[in-house]
Every structure is written in structure tokens, then in C-alpha cells.
Scaffold this active site. Structure first.
Site, PDB file in Angstrom:
ATOM      1  CD  GLU A 281      15.329 -51.931  12.637  1.00 35.74           C
ATOM      2  OE1 GLU A 281      15.466 -50.862  12.025  1.00 35.74           O
ATOM      3  OE2 GLU A 281      14.210 -52.406  12.917  1.00 35.74           O
ATOM      4  CG  HIS A 310      22.888 -60.257 -17.195  1.00 37.19           C
ATOM      5  ND1 HIS A 310      23.506 -60.718 -18.334  1.00 37.19           N
ATOM      6  CD2 HIS A 310      21.898 -61.148 -16.924  1.00 37.19           C
ATOM      7  CE1 HIS A 310      22.898 -61.825 -18.744  1.00 37.19           C
ATOM      8  NE2 HIS A 310      21.920 -62.099 -17.901  1.00 37.19           N
ATOM      9  CE  LYS A 422      13.132 -44.192  15.439  1.00 40.68           C
ATOM     10  NZ  LYS A 422      12.364 -44.988  16.388  1.00 40.68           N
TER      11      LYS A 422
HETATM   12  O1  PA5 Z   1      11.439 -53.248  13.644  1.00 40.36           O
HETATM   13  C1  PA5 Z   1      11.284 -52.174  14.188  1.00 40.36           C
HETATM   14  O2  PA5 Z   1      11.007 -52.072  15.394  1.00 40.36           O
HETATM   15  C2  PA5 Z   1      11.357 -50.887  13.396  1.00 40.36           C
HETATM   16  O3  PA5 Z   1      11.791 -51.094  12.102  1.00 40.36           O
HETATM   17  C3  PA5 Z   1       9.999 -50.203  13.364  1.00 40.36           C
HETATM   18  O4  PA5 Z   1       9.077 -51.049  12.729  1.00 40.36           O
HETATM   19  C4  PA5 Z   1      10.051 -48.862  12.637  1.00 40.36           C
HETATM   20  O5  PA5 Z   1      11.029 -48.045  13.222  1.00 40.36           O
HETATM   21  C5  PA5 Z   1       8.708 -48.168  12.699  1.00 40.36           C
HETATM   22  O6  PA5 Z   1       8.323 -48.016  14.033  1.00 40.36           O
HETATM   23  P1  PA5 Z   1       6.833 -47.695  14.429  1.00 40.36           P
HETATM   24  O7  PA5 Z   1       5.973 -48.863  14.048  1.00 40.36           O
HETATM   25  O8  PA5 Z   1       6.873 -47.465  15.890  1.00 40.36           O
HETATM   26  O9  PA5 Z   1       6.424 -46.471  13.665  1.00 40.36           O
END
Ligand code: PA5
Length: 448
Positions: A281, A310, A422
Site C-alpha cells: 500500500e 512443498h 470504496k
Molecule cells: O494503511 C491505511 O491507511 C489503511 O490500510 C487503513 O488502515 C484502512 O483502510 C482502515 O482505515 P481506517 O482505520 O480509517 O478504518
């Protein structure tokens, strides 16, 4: 007691086609300036504010009353909790009696909206003795809003006061969850505004459930603090995070677009999942800082030794040479089993050996075979699975990710690529203000 990084098998002459001194020289200056930038503009996640621990500890007397903590969070608001739970508690922790757990809580993490997952956790808890830790930095993530609503509904159905069974961890000011805290009087913890979800494991996001299950959160921070300090050293040979970034950056430029992390420990598998999110990410980006299209990133892949020997190792040894492989290895396991003598000559090579000895030999054997096949690999050794070591692991990889972002000239702290999906989901679920028409496919290929 600190993690040991062995980068040898990434280099010539240990593997042919490996990194050379010239390769290192070509980026050393840029890595050093990444380190300097980290020192001068230290990201909030590396500041390890003492208030993160203090705020969690201020709730200790309340938390201790609960037999079970259920974390409701997703992505960076759930993976750290899973990583801590699996790496620092026995694998059968949630099956133990409270006495066997020395009074500490069981911890479940519901990090998906899969009804089978949620039901399987709900089947195993007693709402009267359960705390739901609802975690969302934005305070509006649909998956968490759904699991929060379900938890609240169950508490109300049992005639319980939700305020006595729900703890909200969210932004100090913004978002729907903070509004709930203010309007309905829930207890709460703060996600530091400057710390992104996937960098938040050492904030109250990860610390609350860790403390509830008896993990020494001070030691966790100690390990992380020492690792962040080392990550500020300009000499790259004293700076494991800089070396991780430097070697992975060079290999990415040589076409190794996949980073495999292979843990030789079942307890470490969620550490790998945590890394997988962090690397993917943070570094998978379309645009660089100048706004040019770069479509960069390195695909992280999770593997478990010896199991995946394996399943995956044939590919890693003989398939496309497009991977950098990182082994995670534990020298001392908490438990040990000696393989008994069976009286059969065919099995005598195993008799009276420790199970861990076999696992470690498998790791060494796999590493050596990869080297023979000129497949770049490195090793991170933990002398044991302790909070100090796990804290170090988090910190080194968070710093390495920041350095990689600097080298790739991208912003590792945003995630614009997850927004569209989203928004479409919100529209499909009928959320006010969101519209989207799934486009009719001009060509349909459907097979039933
Ligand atoms: O690293 C990030 O920003 C994302 O993976 C968030 O942690 C994830 O989308 C969850 O977001 P939130 O904590 O706002 O619910």
C-alpha cells in the site's frame, strides 16, 4: 538481543548476477539523504510518543475485567493486532482457560465483513465478559461501521450498556466514531493524526489489545526505539532499514518486481501479512512526487516454511528470476519437541533431534539451494519471539518503507488507489451522496 540481518546472498560473488559494490555506490548517496531526511523530518510513527502507552495503561483497571477482547478494524487497524497476537502469544491462546492465560484476555480480530468469520467469533464469546475495541482512524470505514453496528446490536439484545463494552480508537477530532464518543460517552483512545493506518501498530491501535493479552508493551516500544535509532545512522552498514531499502530498490531496478517474505515459524505469519500491507500500500503508486506516471512498486508475497517448500520453492528456484526473498528465522522457540526413536533405521536421522533443529535445517537448506540457483535472498534472525524483537521488526520495516518511498520518489504515506473501489461500494450500498452505475460490458465472457 537484537535482530540480525544477513544480506550476503544478495551480493556478488555469492550469487551470480547479484549486487556489486558499484551498484551500491550508485545509490549510496541517495540512501544517505533518505536517512538524513528521516532524521530531520522524523515521521510521527517513529517518535513513539510516551502518551501512546500511557493512554492505554490508564484503561488497564477496566480492561482487566474482560475475558475477551474483540478487535473490529480492517487494514492498518487490524493487521498489527493480528501480528502481535500471533507472534507474541501461544498459537492456542484463545483456546486456553482464563487461569492458563494468567487472567489475561483472549483476543479475536474481525478484520473482514465475512459473515462466517464474524459468526464464528460471536459463537465463541460471552457478550457480558467481552470488550469490543472498535478501531478506525477515519472513523467511517464501511466494514468497521458494519461490525460495530452488529456488536452494538448484540450488546443491546443482551440488555448490556454498550458504553461498558465498547472502546473506540479513532482520530482525536474527526470522523463519525469521534462524534459517537462525544455524543454517547464511549471510552476512547486516539490514533495520532500524523500516523497512517499501516504505520500505527505501535500506537494505541495495536497497544490496547496487546496489553489486554499480557504482552509487555513497554518492551515492544523499547525494541522499536532502538531500531528507529539505528535507522538514523548514516553509515548504511550500521543501518538495517537503509540496507533493506537499498538492496530492494536496486533489485527492483534490475527487474525483481516481487518481494517474498518467507517465515519459518507459524507464529510469524501475520508479521508477514503486516509487511505485505506496508510494502504494497505504501509503495505501489501510479504517480511520483512530480506528478509523472511511474506505476511503481514491488509485489509482496507471503510464504511459510517449511510448508511452502512443498508448494512454492520449485517456482522460486527454477521459475522466473523476478524475486527477492527474505527469510524470517527464529533461533529459540518457546516450546520444543524431541522426535522420538521409533526403532526404524529409515528414520534414524530424525531420532532424538529437536523439531526446531529440523525446521532450522530446512531454512538453511532452502536458502543454500536458492543461492546455488542464483536467486537473491536475505535472512532476518530473531533470537526469540519477544516483544523487544517484534518491536524492532515493526520499526525496521516501517523505516525501510519510508526510505524506499524516498528512493522511488513517491509518497509512501497515501493510498489514492483504494478510493474508487470504496466509493463504488458506498454507491452500491445506497449511501447518501454516492452514485455509480456499473457499466454494461460491451463484451461479455461468462462461463457457468
Ligand atoms: O494503511 C491505511 O491507511 C489503511 O490500510 C487503513 O488502515 C484502512 O483502510 C482502515 O482505515 P481506517 O482505520 O480509517 O478504518
Amino acid at each position: 538481543m537484537s535482530l540480525k540481518f544477513d544480506f550476503s546472498n544478495l551480493f556478488e560473488p555469492n550469487i551470480s548476477g547479484g549486487l556489486t559494490d558499484e551498484d551500491v555506490k550508485s545509490v549510496e548517496e541517495k540512501v544517505t539523504s533518505a536517512v538524513r531526511n528521516f532524521v530531520e523530518n522524523t515521521p510521527d510513527f517513529a517518535k513513539l510518543d510516551r502518551s501512546w502507552i500511557d493512554s492505554v495503561k490508564s484503561l488497564e483497571d477496566w480492561i482487566i475485567n474482560f475475558d475477551t477482547v474483540v478487535v473490529l478494524g480492517i487494514g492498518g487497524s487490524g493487521l498489527g493486532n493480528l501480528a502481535l497476537h500471533y507472534s507474541l502469544r501461544p498459537l492456542n491462546w484463545n483456546e486456553m482457560t482464563r487461569e492458563e492465560r494468567n487472567g489475561y484476555a483472549r483476543v479475536f480480530v474481525v478484520d473482514n465483513v465475512d459473515p462466517d468469520l464474524m459468526s464464528s467469533v460471536l459463537d465463541r464469546i460471552d457478550p457480558k465478559t467481552t470488550l469490543f475495541n472498535v478501531i478506525s482512524k477515519s472513523g467511517s470505514t464501511a466494514e468497521v461501521m458494519a461490525t460495530y453496528s452488529i456488536a452494538r446490536g448484540i450488546l443491546e439484545a443482551y440488555g448490556l450498556d454498550p458504553r461498558e463494552h465498547i472502546l473506540i480508537t479513532t482520530d482525536p477530532e474527526k470522523g463519525f466514531l469521534r462524534k459517537l464518543v462525544k455524543e454517547e460517552g464511549f471510552r476512547s483512545l486516539e490514533v495520532p493524526p500524523g500516523v497512517g493506518g499501516r504505520f500505527s501498530v505501535l500506537t494505541p491501535v495495536g497497544l490496547l489489545s496487546a496489553m489486554a493479552e499480557g504482552i509487555d508493551i513497554d518492551e515492544l516500544h523499547e525494541g522499536a526505539k532502538d531500531a528507529f535509532e539505528k535507522s538514523m545512522k548514516e553509515n548504511i552498514l550500521e543501518n538495517p532499514a537503509a540496507m533493506i531499502a537499498l538492496t530492494h530498490y536496486l533489485y527492483l531496478n534490475k527487474g525483481k518486481s516481487i518481494s517474498v517474505m518467507m517465515a519459518y515459524s507459524n507464529r510469524m505469519i501475520y508479521l508477514v501479512d503486516w509487511y505485505r500491507q506496508l510494502w504494497a500500500e505504501s509503495l505501489g503508486k501510479r504517480y511520483n512526487l512530480k506528478g509523472e506516471e511511474v506505476f511503481t512498486g514491488q509485489t509482496p508475497v507471503k510464504a511459510l516454511g517449511a510448508t511452502d517448500q512443498h508448494s512454492q520453492i520449485q517456482l522460486y528456484n527454477e521459475g522466473p528470476n523476478d524475486k527477492v526473498i527474505t527469510f524470517l528465522r527464529v533461533e529459540n522457540f518457546d516450546r520444543e519437541i524431541v522426535i522420538p526413536e521409533t526403532g526404524r533405521a529409515e528414520l534414524s536421522y530424525l531420532a532424538r533431534k529437536k523439531l526446531s533443529e529440523l525446521l532450522l535445517a530446512e531454512q538453511t537448506g532452502t536458502e543454500e539451494a536458492l543461492r546455488e540457483n542464483n536467486r537473491p535472498n536475505m535472512r532476518v534472525t530473531f533470537d526469540g519471539l519477544t516483544p523487544y524483537n517484534v518491536g524492532q521488526f515493526f520499526a525496521y520495516y516501517e523505516a525501510a518503507t519510508a526510505f524506499m518511498g524516498y528512493l522511488l520518489e513517491i509518497n509512501p504515506f497515501d493510498q489514492p488507489g483504494v478510493e474508487l473501489g470504496k466509493k463504488i461500494t458506498f454507491a452500491l450500498m445506497g449511501r447518501e451522496g454516492y452514485t455509480y452505475e456499473i457499466k454494461e460490458r460491451s463484451k461479455k465472457v461468462i462461463v457457468e
